[in-house]
Design an enzyme around this catalytic site. Structure first.
Site, mmCIF file in Angstrom:
data_model
loop_
_atom_site.group_PDB
_atom_site.id
_atom_site.type_symbol
_atom_site.label_atom_id
_atom_site.label_comp_id
_atom_site.label_asym_id
_atom_site.label_seq_id
_atom_site.Cartn_x
_atom_site.Cartn_y
_atom_site.Cartn_z
ATOM 1 N N ARG A 232 -26.623 -26.981 -12.885
ATOM 2 C CA ARG A 232 -25.668 -26.894 -11.791
ATOM 3 C C ARG A 232 -24.380 -26.266 -12.310
ATOM 4 N NH1 ARG A 232 -29.237 -27.422 -8.813
ATOM 5 N NH2 ARG A 232 -29.587 -28.908 -7.119
ATOM 6 N N GLU A 261 -21.570 -20.721 -4.695
ATOM 7 C CA GLU A 261 -22.674 -19.768 -4.568
ATOM 8 C C GLU A 261 -22.784 -19.263 -3.127
ATOM 9 O OE1 GLU A 261 -25.385 -21.693 -8.170
ATOM 10 O OE2 GLU A 261 -26.040 -21.936 -6.092
ATOM 11 N N HIS A 283 -29.087 -17.697 -9.239
ATOM 12 C CA HIS A 283 -29.775 -18.958 -8.935
ATOM 13 C C HIS A 283 -31.245 -18.719 -8.577
ATOM 14 C CE1 HIS A 283 -28.852 -23.342 -7.639
ATOM 15 N NE2 HIS A 283 -30.119 -23.229 -8.018
#
Length: 316
Positions: A232, A261, A283
């Protein structure tokens, strides 16, 4: 039973999302803004979310809601205490990317250890021709064999990464929780920071782990150590990392996650892309087709278990 998927776009279009094997009304949206959540979940028994936030205010306005089915492992976007107090069940996805995420972490380690990114860019800008030689040595190249990999967090993904690292001849050490006494099979947190040639983060994000790695922790690491984060974004103080990269106080870093994000253009990790020893991917460590399909299948299985009165992958 009314089921509403608020952010279907978080799964690739080619992923097959079968419908549950019970009578239901299915509704899905590609994406949902915060001000649309309550309206779209009116009369819904099941809310399906990946990144959409379900907070206490939302929960108080949805009396029909019985289940929040998270289409991911992380649950920091859902207020679990508020769900518990409201009698709303919450389930998540587990162990679906036990190959994909470790392979991505290993890929970042390999790319940084051999400076693939920097060498590729230099070739593209004519450095090879300018060298006049069959090769050149602008950036250091290291083998993974014999390197010490420090793991922060030791769940399924970290354990699979350990297996891969052992196969490459790496030494693996596992950190105890920060501020806690080391137990069997663990080393003190600060000792792992100091001894690791590569530090890889595999923690959930919580109040306890927020900025787990900051300026002080970066200062404990070897000056040529690599930092890998496929967990994370909030685990790392990103401004402190940017400064460490710019001042060459760290060997390099590979991240697949960011605190925001997508990150804004002025985000510290976007600025860090100017450093040849920093890699940022969007990601996607989890997103192999096989992993996404396992996620989708497990998501529906979780909902079917709830409808059948069984607890499966419950957080609440």
């Amino acid at each position: 039973m009314k089921l509403v998927f608020l952010d279907r776009k978080t799964l690739a279009p080619e992923v097959k999302l079968r419908r549950p094997a019970f009578d239901h009304d299915w509704q899905e949206y590609n994406e949902t803004t915060p001000d649309q959540v309550v309206a779209r979940l009116q009369q819904a028994s099941v809310a399906i979310v990946n990144k959409v936030t379900i907070n206490a205010d939302v929960i108080t306005r949805l009396p029909a809601l019985k289940l929040v089915a998270i289409a991911a492992t992380g649950s920091d976007n859902v207020d679990l205490d508020a769900c518990r107090n409201a009698g709303i069940a919450v389930c998540n996805i587990r162990n679906y990317s036990e190959s994909s995420v470790p392979e991505h972490a290993l890929s970042l380690m390999m790319a940084l250890s051999r400076n693939l990114h920097a060498y590729r860019d230099s070739v593209a800008h004519g450095r090879w021709q300018a060298s006049g030689q069959f090769c050149y040595f602008d950036y250091p190249v290291r083998d993974l064999k014999g390197q010490t990999l420090g793991l922060i967090g030791y769940g399924t993904i970290a354990q699979e990464l350990e297996r891969m690292a052992n196969a490459l001849g790496m030494k693996v050490i596992v950190a105890a929780r920060k501020g806690q006494t080391a137990t069997a099979g663990r080393l003190p947190f600060e000792q792992v920071l100091a001894e690791a040639d590569i530090l890889s983060l595999h923690c959930p994000l919580s109040d306890e782990t927020y900025h787990l790695i900051g300026e002080q922790e970066l200062g404990l690491m070897k000056p040529d150590a690599l930092l890998i984060n496929v967990g994370r974004g909030g685990l790392v103080d990103e401004q402190a990392l940017l400064q460490a990269l710019q001042e060459q106080r760290i060997g390099g870093a590979g991240f697949d996650v960011v605190s925001a994000e997508p990150p804004p253009a002025d985000h510290p990790l976007m600025q860090a892309l100017a450093c040849p020893n920093f890699i940022l991917t969007p990601h996607i460590a989890w997103s192999s087709h096989a992993s996404m399909q396992r996620l989708a299948d497990q998501l529906i299985s979780n909902i079917e278990a709830f409808a059948g009165g069984r607890e499966q992958n419950r957080l609440v």
